[in-house]
Design a protein around this motif. Structure first.
Motif, short mmCIF file in Angstrom:
data_model
loop_
_atom_site.label_atom_id
_atom_site.label_comp_id
_atom_site.label_asym_id
_atom_site.label_seq_id
_atom_site.Cartn_x
_atom_site.Cartn_y
_atom_site.Cartn_z
N VAL A 100 0.88 -1.07 0.07
CA VAL A 100 0.01 0.08 -0.07
C VAL A 100 0.90 1.15 -0.08
O VAL A 100 2.16 1.26 0.64
N THR A 101 0.64 2.05 -0.77
CA THR A 101 1.32 3.36 -0.95
C THR A 101 0.93 4.66 -0.23
O THR A 101 -0.39 4.54 0.24
N LEU A 102 1.57 5.62 -0.07
CA LEU A 102 1.28 7.12 0.30
C LEU A 102 -0.07 7.44 -0.55
O LEU A 102 -1.17 8.09 0.06
N ASP A 103 -0.05 7.28 -1.87
CA ASP A 103 -1.22 7.78 -2.62
C ASP A 103 -2.48 7.05 -2.02
O ASP A 103 -3.61 7.66 -2.09
N ASP A 104 -2.36 5.88 -1.68
CA ASP A 104 -3.70 5.07 -1.30
C ASP A 104 -4.23 5.66 -0.07
O ASP A 104 -5.47 6.15 -0.21
N ALA A 105 -3.18 5.79 0.97
CA ALA A 105 -3.71 6.56 2.00
C ALA A 105 -4.30 7.86 1.85
O ALA A 105 -5.43 8.30 2.32
N ASN A 106 -3.74 8.65 1.13
CA ASN A 106 -4.12 10.11 0.73
C ASN A 106 -5.53 9.98 0.24
O ASN A 106 -6.30 10.73 0.51
N SER A 107 -5.66 9.16 -0.75
CA SER A 107 -7.08 9.10 -1.44
C SER A 107 -8.06 8.51 -0.70
O SER A 107 -9.31 8.95 -0.59
N GLU A 108 -7.65 7.72 0.35
CA GLU A 108 -8.62 7.13 1.36
C GLU A 108 -9.21 8.30 2.15
O GLU A 108 -10.42 8.34 2.46
N PHE A 109 -8.45 9.08 2.60
CA PHE A 109 -8.55 10.26 3.37
C PHE A 109 -9.42 11.29 2.50
O PHE A 109 -10.46 11.76 3.01
N ALA A 110 -8.92 11.54 1.40
CA ALA A 110 -9.49 12.66 0.73
C ALA A 110 -11.01 12.15 -0.02
O ALA A 110 -12.01 13.11 0.09
N THR A 111 -11.16 11.09 0.08
CA THR A 111 -12.47 10.47 -0.65
C THR A 111 -13.51 10.28 0.58
O THR A 111 -14.33 9.91 0.34
N GLY A 112 -12.96 10.23 2.09
CA GLY A 112 -14.05 10.23 2.90
C GLY A 112 -13.90 8.65 3.39
O GLY A 112 -14.97 8.21 4.10
N SER A 113 -13.35 7.69 2.92
CA SER A 113 -13.17 6.45 3.35
C SER A 113 -12.27 5.98 4.54
O SER A 113 -12.61 4.85 5.17
N ALA A 114 -11.81 7.23 5.12
CA ALA A 114 -11.18 7.04 6.56
C ALA A 114 -11.16 8.26 6.99
O ALA A 114 -11.15 9.33 6.65
N ALA A 115 -11.29 8.36 8.50
CA ALA A 115 -11.56 9.55 9.21
C ALA A 115 -10.35 9.99 9.78
O ALA A 115 -10.19 11.32 9.89
N LEU A 116 -9.30 9.18 9.85
CA LEU A 116 -7.69 9.69 10.59
C LEU A 116 -6.89 9.34 9.68
O LEU A 116 -6.76 8.28 9.31
N TYR A 117 -5.72 10.51 9.57
CA TYR A 117 -4.66 10.39 8.80
C TYR A 117 -3.46 10.91 9.24
O TYR A 117 -3.42 12.02 9.40
N GLN A 118 -2.37 10.14 9.62
CA GLN A 118 -1.22 10.68 10.06
C GLN A 118 -0.45 11.13 8.99
O GLN A 118 0.07 10.45 8.24
N ASN A 119 -0.10 12.59 8.95
CA ASN A 119 0.53 13.13 7.93
C ASN A 119 1.00 14.76 8.31
O ASN A 119 0.33 15.12 9.55
#
Lengths: 284, 448
Positions: free
Chosen positions: B268-287
């Motif tokens: 899993v990549t950073l882009d994955d995490a980023n898009s999960e957060f951006a599209t509202g699939s996840a609520a918390l994101y360490q960055n």
């Protein structure tokens, strides 16, 4: 005719030779000599080094990760050399026989070679991770996964290339010898093993040389596909050298020393391989 | 006959080698070298690829205004050291380059020079943040301040807080690991109602994302230990790993309350995490604050984003603030002519004091800068706004102690162990071993 060519060569040799010579000097000889020198120094940039003698080399033999990557690389080279050459030869053999669409297939098989190693690595990473995903795993699960992933990638990329070389060799096989053999009642199997393969030894020399050295020098695909994960267990020699060079402050010289040893290993292996296969070459 | 076979294979082999050789030459394309000007010239080696064009535009503007040639080169992501090492050995070496912190400074100690008499140092709000060499000379000036925390989606959190079994009434009540865990567990439990796939974005452990954990999350336990041992300012030769149990419970939380099974994290990549957060699939994101540009580009609303500190469960953490610091320091090359040095200093002065320079740095590049001259600049980055509010409050800010990590090898080894722990092929002892024993080994190995 020949004397005329000889004359103009005598007059114009510099025009033909010098550009290559200069390129060879700049692109190969100077960096090579500098590289050997740098392996005995401590340096940050290549123009600014101070002599430390053999200290970069001490401890290399005890470096466990270096040993591991060496074993990994040797195994990888053996496996890919065998698979790529056997498969490449077989495919070439098929395509030189009368077969519909042989030309199209040749082109298709050759194509993977036109793609850069880094891109191939990432594409195969996606593919393989997609497959492993079914079992809830990924390529980083263990070094063995990385090993076979790399083997698959390498075969996919190189079989078509070796095929082209083998096809060229097969097409120039002497028809008279083949014909004589079949008139004498040799079976296709006998023709293949007793005549075709011995006559193909020059091509086999070239192809094994290429696969062996490619196997040892593999870097891009390794970097892109696994980057050594997990914990450097899928790391090959070239990647280990790269990581040593940039992994710590002051380890540039150590990386360079590894590179010199790496060169020696590849040179010795390639020479032995060349000797072995050329000794089997025969005249028709 | 044999001759012709040999000739054919020889030709093929030559072609083969030729093609292979040529393909090796690609990729290294460089823009043309800095043109020679009569006066001094500036050659800036930029570390951040995401602001490469902004720097080039700014350099062009400066050249138009003053006639001084400014050449800006940017290395591809993750290859700054490689690029700088080769550029530095050229006759036209960079006059201005960057280091990432005390450890990076060690690599370039023979190339940095005294910068205490330059405008950026004079403008520095907190002069103690500049880096000094062994003899106490100021040699590196930070020019960006960035903050790291847990970014959250306000809408989803608000919905969660209205649930009957919500652990907190509002996101601002999260003040400790215990509450963070309760909220994350609740989000994970009600993920279908809330329309998310998991509480946290996937803790991707491929190389595009591993610095979030092996480096930035690891800075929290490191900081608390350094504080106990009184070594926040100086790299210790050994560490004890006092707060590794807290580090582990945080890592476990990231793995458990996540969108992705831990065993798949290696892919899993950073882009994955980023898009999960951006599209509202996840609520918390360490960055960190820099991730706003990516979120904005993915269509995220500025008023929907919040950020809280990374609470890992250390005593007294209610007062913890964001992890604020920098990995961007300017250094001026020692081995350049006086003219070039003057030109470089003038350029820096212009960048941080002129309106054009200030606008470029704060708006176009989105930086928060530690300079007095930027006091009147307002930001459009909501995360920076939160960070600024945090820096003015009385919270205990965590500095970027990860810049003291002894080597890239240390960090790589630690996150490799974290990955193996996550996917179930390794145990936590390995993480502890590489964290604690690895520190001592690496400090020893990189000593002169």
């Amino acid at each position: 005719m020949i004397s005329m060519i000889g004359k103009s060569i005598r007059r114009w040799w510099a025009v033909f030779l010098l550009p290559t010579l200069v390129a060879f000097l700049i692109g190969f000889l100077i960096p090579f000599v500098m590289g050997i020198y740098l392996s005995f120094t401590r340096f940050t940039t290549v123009t600014d080094a101070h002599w430390v003698g053999l200290s970069n080399y001490s401890g290399l033999l005890a470096d466990r990760e270096f040993q591991h990557s060496l074993v990994f690389t040797v195994l990888f080279t053996i496996v890919t050399t065998l698979v790529v050459n056997v498969a490449g030869f077989f495919v070439a053999y098929m395509f030189t026989k009368a077969m519909k669409g042989a030309n199209l297939f040749r082109a298709v098989f050759f194509m993977p070679n036109l793609i850069g190693g880094i891109i191939l690595g990432y594409v195969w990473q996606l593919l393989l991770n997609g497959v492993f995903g079914h079992w809830g795993r990924s390529l980083t699960y263990s070094g063995t996964y990385g090993f076979w992933g790399l083997v698959i990638l390498m075969c996919w990329q190189q079989i078509g290339y070796m095929m082209v070389i083998y096809i060229a060799g097969m097409q120039s096989l002497p028809d008279d010898v083949m014909e004589a053999a079949s008139v004498d009642g040799a079976s296709p199997r006998q023709i293949l093993f007793r005549i075709t393969i011995p006559l193909m030894m020059p091509s086999i020399t070239v192809c094994t040389f290429l696969t062996v050295t490619n196997g040892f020098k593999l870097f891009d695909q390794n970097l892109a596909l696994t980057n050594g994960a997990p914990s450097n267990t899928s790391e090959m020699l070239a990647l280990n050298i790269y990581r040593t060079f940039y992994g710590r402050t002051g380890y540039e010289g150590v990386g360079q020393a590894k590179a010199v040893i790496f060169f020696l290993i590849v040179a010795v292996v390639a020479l032995i391989q060349n000797k072995l296969t050329t000794s089997k070459e025969v005249a028709a | 006959m044999q001759g012709s076979i040999k000739k054919v294979s020889a030709t093929v082999a030559v072609l083969a080698l030729g093609v292979a050789g040529l393909s090796g030459c690609g990729g290294g394309g460089k823009a043309d070298d800095a043109p020679k000007a009569s006066g001094g010239k500036v050659y800036y080696m930029n570390f951040k690829p995401e602001v490469a064009t902004q720097w080039e535009d700014l350099a062009k503007k400066y050249t138009d205004e003053t006639g001084t040639k400014v050449n800006v080169q940017t290395a591809a992501s993750g290859t700054y050291d490689q690029a700088l090492k080769s550029e530095m050995s050229k006759a036209e070496a960079p006059t201005l380059f960057q280091v990432t912190g005390p450890v990076g400074l060690k690599t370039w100690k023979d190339y940095v020079s005294d910068v205490s008499d330059t405008e950026p140092y004079r403008q520095l709000t907190d002069k103690s943040t500049a880096l000094k060499d062994d003899s106490g000379k100021v040699v590196a000036i930070p020019f960006v301040t960035e903050s790291i925390g847990i970014i959250y989606n306000k809408d989803i959190l608000k919905k969660y807080c209205q649930l009957p079994d919500a652990a907190v009434k509002s996101a601002s009540q999260i003040k400790s690991f215990k509450q963070l865990k309760a909220v994350a567990d609740g989000l994970q439990k009600h993920r279908d109602e809330l329309g998310i796939k998991g509480a946290f974005t996937s803790a991707g452990m491929d190389s595009s994302s591993n610095w979030r954990f092996g480096q930035q999350l690891a800075a929290v336990p490191l900081y608390y230990e350094f504080k106990d041992e009184n070594t926040v300012q100086k790299q210790p030769a050994t560490i004890k790993g006092t707060y590794l149990p807290e580090f582990r419970q945080m890592w476990d939380l990231y793995l458990k309350d996540s969108t992705t099974e831990p065993s798949k994290l290696g892919s899993v990549t950073l882009d994955d995490a980023n898009s999960e957060f951006a599209t509202g699939s996840a609520a918390l994101y360490q960055n960190g604050t820099w991730s706003w540009t990516d979120l904005r580009d993915a269509g995220f609303q500025a008023d929907n984003v919040g950020m809280i500190p990374m609470y890992i469960g250390v005593k007294g953490e209610q007062n913890q603030g964001l992890t604020t610091g920098t990995m961007n320091y300017w250094c001026i090359n020692k081995k350049i002519s006086k003219k070039d040095r003057q030109a470089t200093e003038d350029f820096l002065k212009w960048v941080i004091t002129s309106d054009d320079g200030k606008k470029a740095m704060s708006e176009d590049m989105g930086f928060t800068t530690p300079f007095k001259s930027f006091a009147d600049v307002k930001t459009e980055n909501p995360l920076v706004e939160i960070a600024q509010k945090d820096s003015k409050s009385k919270t205990e800010k965590i500095p970027w102690v990860h810049t003291m990590q002894p080597s890239a090898t240390w960090q790589n080894n630690v996150y490799d162990a974290m990955l193996e722990y996550a996917q179930g092929t390794g145990n936590w002892d390995m993480v502890v071993h590489r964290f604690v024993d690895g520190w001592a080994t690496e400090v020893q190995a990189t000593k002169d």
